[in-house]
Design an enzyme around this catalytic site. Structure first.
Site, PDB file in Angstrom:
ATOM      1  CE  LYS A   1      -2.959  -2.434  -0.700  1.00  0.00           C
ATOM      2  NZ  LYS A   1      -3.348  -2.362  -2.108  1.00  0.00           N
TER       3      LYS A   1
ATOM      4  CG  HIS B   1       4.711  -6.243  -0.641  1.00  0.00           C
ATOM      5  ND1 HIS B   1       4.932  -4.964  -1.052  1.00  0.00           N
ATOM      6  CD2 HIS B   1       3.499  -6.594  -1.167  1.00  0.00           C
ATOM      7  CE1 HIS B   1       3.911  -4.560  -1.808  1.00  0.00           C
ATOM      8  NE2 HIS B   1       3.039  -5.528  -1.894  1.00  0.00           N
TER       9      HIS B   1
ATOM     10  CB  SER C   1      -3.910   2.723   1.435  1.00  0.00           C
ATOM     11  OG  SER C   1      -3.964   2.067   0.202  1.00  0.00           O
TER      12      SER C   1
HETATM   13  N1  LIG Z   1      -1.023   6.275 -10.484  1.00  0.00           N
HETATM   14  C1  LIG Z   1      -1.203   6.444  -9.180  1.00  0.00           C
HETATM   15  N2  LIG Z   1      -1.134   7.675  -8.632  1.00  0.00           N
HETATM   16  C2  LIG Z   1      -1.314   7.844  -7.298  1.00  0.00           C
HETATM   17  N3  LIG Z   1      -1.600   6.855  -6.439  1.00  0.00           N
HETATM   18  C3  LIG Z   1      -1.689   5.611  -6.941  1.00  0.00           C
HETATM   19  C4  LIG Z   1      -1.484   5.339  -8.309  1.00  0.00           C
HETATM   20  N4  LIG Z   1      -1.623   4.012  -8.507  1.00  0.00           N
HETATM   21  C5  LIG Z   1      -1.919   3.468  -7.308  1.00  0.00           C
HETATM   22  N5  LIG Z   1      -1.967   4.420  -6.355  1.00  0.00           N
HETATM   23  C6  LIG Z   1      -2.312   4.267  -4.949  1.00  0.00           C
HETATM   24  O1  LIG Z   1      -1.388   3.383  -4.328  1.00  0.00           O
HETATM   25  C7  LIG Z   1      -2.072   2.668  -3.265  1.00  0.00           C
HETATM   26  C8  LIG Z   1      -1.913   1.190  -3.483  1.00  0.00           C
HETATM   27  O2  LIG Z   1      -0.582   0.845  -3.185  1.00  0.00           O
HETATM   28  P1  LIG Z   1       0.050  -0.558  -3.618  1.00  0.00           P
HETATM   29  O3  LIG Z   1       0.235  -0.511  -5.088  1.00  0.00           O
HETATM   30  O4  LIG Z   1       1.359  -0.585  -2.863  1.00  0.00           O
HETATM   31  O5  LIG Z   1      -0.891  -1.621  -3.184  1.00  0.00           O
HETATM   32  C9  LIG Z   1      -3.519   3.125  -3.295  1.00  0.00           C
HETATM   33  O6  LIG Z   1      -3.591   4.234  -2.403  1.00  0.00           O
HETATM   34  P2  LIG Z   1      -4.935   4.756  -1.718  1.00  0.00           P
HETATM   35  O7  LIG Z   1      -5.645   3.576  -1.171  1.00  0.00           O
HETATM   36  O8  LIG Z   1      -4.477   5.709  -0.648  1.00  0.00           O
HETATM   37  O9  LIG Z   1      -5.697   5.455  -2.798  1.00  0.00           O
HETATM   38  C10 LIG Z   1      -3.658   3.566  -4.754  1.00  0.00           C
HETATM   39  O10 LIG Z   1      -4.737   4.437  -4.997  1.00  0.00           O
HETATM   40  C1  LIG Z   2      -1.963 -10.981  -7.990  1.00  0.00           C
HETATM   41  C2  LIG Z   2      -1.765 -11.580  -6.722  1.00  0.00           C
HETATM   42  C3  LIG Z   2      -1.238 -10.726  -5.593  1.00  0.00           C
HETATM   43  C4  LIG Z   2      -0.850 -11.332  -4.452  1.00  0.00           C
HETATM   44  C5  LIG Z   2      -0.359 -10.597  -3.377  1.00  0.00           C
HETATM   45  C6  LIG Z   2      -0.298  -9.258  -3.434  1.00  0.00           C
HETATM   46  O1  LIG Z   2       0.190  -8.589  -2.349  1.00  0.00           O
HETATM   47  S1  LIG Z   2      -0.430  -7.329  -1.688  1.00  0.00           S
HETATM   48  O2  LIG Z   2      -1.867  -7.211  -1.965  1.00  0.00           O
HETATM   49  O3  LIG Z   2       0.277  -6.143  -2.226  1.00  0.00           O
HETATM   50  O4  LIG Z   2      -0.137  -7.508  -0.267  1.00  0.00           O
HETATM   51  C7  LIG Z   2      -0.712  -8.615  -4.574  1.00  0.00           C
HETATM   52  C8  LIG Z   2      -1.183  -9.349  -5.660  1.00  0.00           C
END
Ligand SMILES: Nc1ncnc2c1ncn2[C@@H]1O[C@H](COP(=O)(O)O)[C@@H](OP(=O)(O)O)[C@H]1O
Ligand SMILES: CCc1ccc(OS(=O)(=O)O)cc1
Length: 285
Positions: A43, A98, A128
């Site tokens: 996240k 991660h 998030s």
């Molecule tokens: N292009 C982008 N610009 C800004 N934030 C982005 C993005 N793509 C993904 N995110 C944000 O990154 C977070 C997800 O993180 P990860 O990819 O590590 O799982 C989410 O945050 P929020 O839930 O605060 O909106 C998502 O909206």
């Molecule tokens: C597509 C499968 C997958 C598995 C685990 C992930 O990790 S996390 O959601 O970021 O913790 C993401 C995608």
């Protein structure tokens, strides 16, 4: 699997595509000098950074990011599916993880793999994560933000303690092959940070290639890209029929969700756990 996590060496992992046997075998994964590894706590904006890296490698051409799921373009080494793709892949590989540093394949420390560690305000990561885990089947589902706040501050969430994860990976800062990037800086000045990443990777984009990259990695465009927004997982790993990875994409949303008391508790825990690290490492503080 037990209690909504896969446990390995005392750390909870997601139940999807991840087993203790695989995590043990992953320890022998061999990194190559030409690989590029994105590491983050979940996240932190991982998928955004991965989208940017894919677009750097395709010189701004969106064909790849529009035709291949993001988890196949830069597979997770800790996932069995990701590992299978990676182990047979020739040439430079984009790899995502991660995993906390102490459980990471040791070959990373002998290679010249370029490592990008992505950080984000843990308060925003907490919020998030809460909104993602309540609609998904990856990990133990919290019943309330209050409950998730407790779990997060105690490190009882997927991949363990944010504080330990960040301290661990940040210990590599200053190494030639390691770049630390923050979500906040990326959000504030995407163009400059992308240029910094390009310099780190030894890549050069023409102005129109960079403009195309910025367009195709923007929140609005990624939100519509089914290869990047996780809507392919709807009905399987994401329960909500409108569920998506792309929620708000802003910095500071925690202020809309934390109580004053929670904000104070978090400040205290942050100060205690991150004591001794230079404050400038954390641009949101
Ligand atoms: N292009 C982008 N610009 C800004 N934030 C982005 C993005 N793509 C993904 N995110 C944000 O990154 C977070 C997800 O993180 P990860 O990819 O590590 O799982 C989410 O945050 P929020 O839930 O605060 O909106 C998502 O909206
Ligand atoms: C597509 C499968 C997958 C598995 C685990 C992930 O990790 S996390 O959601 O970021 O913790 C993401 C995608």
């Amino acid at each position: 699997m037990s209690d909504g996590y896969v446990w390995f060496e005392g750390i909870p992992f997601p139940v999807v595509d991840c087993t203790p046997e695989h995590l043990r075998a992953m320890q022998d994964f061999v990194f190559k000098d030409e690989d590029v590894l994105t590491v983050s706590f979940p996240k932190s904006g991982t998928n955004w950074l991965v989208e940017i890296l894919c677009l750097i490698y395709s010189k701004g051409d969106p064909t790849w990011v529009q035709s291949v799921p993001i988890w196949e373009r830069s597979p997770w080494v800790e996932n069995t599916h990701g590992y299978q793709i990676l182990k047979d892949k020739e040439g430079p590989r984009l790899i995502t993880s991660h995993v906390p540093i102490h459980l990471f394949p040791k070959s990373i420390f002998q290679s010249k793999t370029k490592v990008i560690y992505l950080i984000r305000n843990p308060r925003d990561i907490l919020v998030s994560g809460y909104f993602f885990w309540i609609i998904s089947k990856f990990v133990k589902r919290p019943e309330s933000l209050e409950q998730y706040f407790e779990w997060f501050t105690q490190g009882h969430v997927a991949f363990g303690s944010w504080f330990d994860h960040t301290r661990g990976w940040m210990s590599l800062r200053g190494q030639e092959n390691v770049l630390i990037v923050s979500y906040e800086e990326l959000k504030q000045d995407t163009r400059s940070v992308v240029q910094k990443i390009c310099r780190f990777l030894g890549k050069k984009l023409e102005p129109e290639e960079l403009n195309s990259l910025l367009k195709h990695s923007s929140f609005q465009v990624m939100k519509e890209n089914k290869m990047s927004n996780y809507t392919l997982l709807r009905g399987w790993l994401i329960e909500d029929k409108n569920g998506s990875l792309m929620r708000k994409g802003i910095s500071g949303d925690w202020k809309n969700h934390f109580t004053v008391a929670q904000a104070e508790v978090f400040d205290r825990i942050f100060r205690e756990k991150m004591a001794g690290l230079p404050p400038e490492l954390f641009p949101w503080e």
